[in-house]
Every structure is written in C-alpha cells, then in structure tokens.
Design a protein around this motif. Structure first.
Motif, PDB file in Angstrom:
ATOM      1  N   LYS A   1       0.862  -1.181   0.000  1.00 54.89           N
ATOM      2  CA  LYS A   1       0.000   0.000   0.000  1.00 54.89           C
ATOM      3  C   LYS A   1       0.892   1.222   0.000  1.00 54.89           C
ATOM      4  CE  LYS A   1      -4.256  -1.705   0.872  1.00 54.89           C
ATOM      5  NZ  LYS A   1      -5.396  -1.643   1.746  1.00 54.89           N
TER       6      LYS A   1
ATOM      7  N   ASP B   1     -11.580 -10.262  -1.930  1.00 56.74           N
ATOM      8  CA  ASP B   1     -10.440  -9.714  -2.681  1.00 56.74           C
ATOM      9  C   ASP B   1      -9.108 -10.102  -2.048  1.00 56.74           C
ATOM     10  OD1 ASP B   1     -11.475  -7.983  -0.587  1.00 56.74           O
ATOM     11  OD2 ASP B   1      -9.920  -6.562  -1.159  1.00 56.74           O
TER      12      ASP B   1
ATOM     13  N   ARG C   1     -17.898  -9.937  -0.626  1.00 56.26           N
ATOM     14  CA  ARG C   1     -17.713  -8.488  -0.592  1.00 56.26           C
ATOM     15  C   ARG C   1     -18.250  -7.905  -1.902  1.00 56.26           C
ATOM     16  NH1 ARG C   1     -12.097  -4.994   0.351  1.00 56.26           N
ATOM     17  NH2 ARG C   1     -13.223  -3.010   0.431  1.00 56.26           N
TER      18      ARG C   1
HETATM   19 MG    MG Z   1      -8.217  -3.587   0.604  1.00 59.24          MG
END
Ligand code: MG
Ligand code: ATP
Length: 193
Positions: free
Chosen positions: A45, A106, A131
């Motif tokens: 990230k 995911d 999700r």
């Molecule tokens: Mg995520």
C-alpha cells in the motif's frame, strides 16, 4: 479448543464493512473473540496515514464490543507485514486456541502473493467473506482450508472513505461515529491525492 478470529488489514480507516465481517464470522463460527491486527507500514500500500493513527481508529471502532480486541504485533514489528509471520506470532501467544483468519473475497484472491503461502494452511483456518464488487477467486489450497461465508453486503472500502473525505462528502454511517470524529479532528485524508 477455543476458536479466535484474526482480522488483518490496513484499516486506513476502519469502516463498517470490516466490523460487520468480523461480527458475522464470530457469530456464525462461534468465535470467542476477534483480534484486529492493523498492518505495519509499507506492505503493498502506498498511503501515508501513520500506523499509530490507523491503530487508534481501530481501537475506537472496536472499544465497545466485548468480543473485539486490537493487537499491535504488526505495527510494533520492524519491516513488512506478512500474514504468515503474524499468524506464527499469534499462535505462540495463544497456544491453546485455533486461529480463524478472516479476509474479504479480494484479499483471499491475493493470498498466493503472500510470503510462504503454503505454510499458512497449517497456522489457521481461513474464512473468505463475500464483498460487493469483488469476485471470489479462491487460491489453490488443501481441502477444507478455506471456508466461504456469505455476509450482509456493505459496499464500503477504505479507498472510498478516503476519497469521500478529500471530496468533502460525509463519512457518517459508513464508519463508527468515533472514527469519523477522529478523522475530522486530525484532518486525515483531506488532501490525500
Ligand atoms: Mg483492501
Ligand atoms: P482499501 O480500499 O484501502 O484496500 P479496504 O476497504 O479493502 O481498504 P483493508 O484494510 O484493505 O480495507 O481490508 C482488510 C480486510 O477487510 C480485507 O480482508 C478485506 O477484504 C476486508 N474487507 C474490507 N471491506 C470489506 C467489506 N465491505 N466487506 C467484506 N470484507 C471487507
């Protein structure tokens, strides 16, 4: 043997989708508690929110639920966060429990990119929750290692939350009030792009 849920994530910020997933899996699988584990910095990230702020938001969001806890193991550890390390450390701390690792559809699809993926199956039972907007592509795993659970659909992501704040849109009712106020107080995400 008690079963303890583990939910890893960036929690940047934590939102109601995370909380519903944890609560639903805990109820359906009879977990004694769920431990939220905010990731350390750097891993896959590129957002810049301080780990300490992500940790505090996770604590605020879970504080009133007697079955929810937050662990600092990943933010207090040097280097990148890998789920296999997290689970190894938690198993050392909780030798008499079975760990149940909770992910969204995911995150489960990305599991093969995780370090030492094959070791994961011996460390925990895995639950992949549905999700909205994400297809469930299960990675190759031994029979019974991954369980799929349909949960109430909340089409919320942390990315959407950050985008909403930077666009001046409200976060109310998408995340706990305490988290919304913390974001306002610390002016998080106002210019994150
Ligand atoms: Mg995520
Ligand atoms: P980002 O948009 O920054 O990736 P996120 O909303 O996906 O944030 P993460 O911290 O990346 O949140 O996710 C932690 C875990 O929670 C992952 O396993 C993810 O799949 C799961 N999760 C997140 N939002 C939901 C949701 N609305 N429903 C079910 N699972 C979710």
């Amino acid at each position: 043997m008690t079963r303890i849920g583990v939910m890893g994530g960036s929690f940047d910020p934590i939102h109601n989708g995370h909380l519903v997933a944890a609560s639903e899996v805990a109820a359906r699988l009879g977990l004694s508690k769920v431990i939220f584990v905010p990731a350390g910095d750097q891993w896959q990230k590129s957002t810049k929110t301080e780990a300490e702020d992500r940790y505090l938001m996770t604590v605020l969001a879970t504080a009133e639920n007697p079955n929810f806890e937050v662990s600092r193991i990943d933010i207090d550890r040097e280097g990148e966060t890998y789920t296999v390390d997290t689970l190894r450390l938690l198993q050392e701390q909780l030798p008499d429990s079975e760990l149940v690792f909770i992910t969204g559809a995911d995150a489960m699809a990305n599991i093969t990119s995780w370090k030492n993926a094959s070791e994961l199956w011996g460390l925990a039972h895995f639950v992949a929750v549905t999700r909205p907007g994400h297809q469930l592509d299960l990675p190759p795993a031994p029979e019974g290692a991954i369980e799929v659970l349909e949960i109430p659909a909340l089409a919320i992501s942390s990315t959407d939350c950050r985008d909403r704040v930077s666009a001046g849109l409200p976060l109310w009712y998408l995340a706990p009030d305490s988290v919304v106020r913390f974001i306002q107080k610390h002016r998080l995400y106002e210019a994150h792009r």
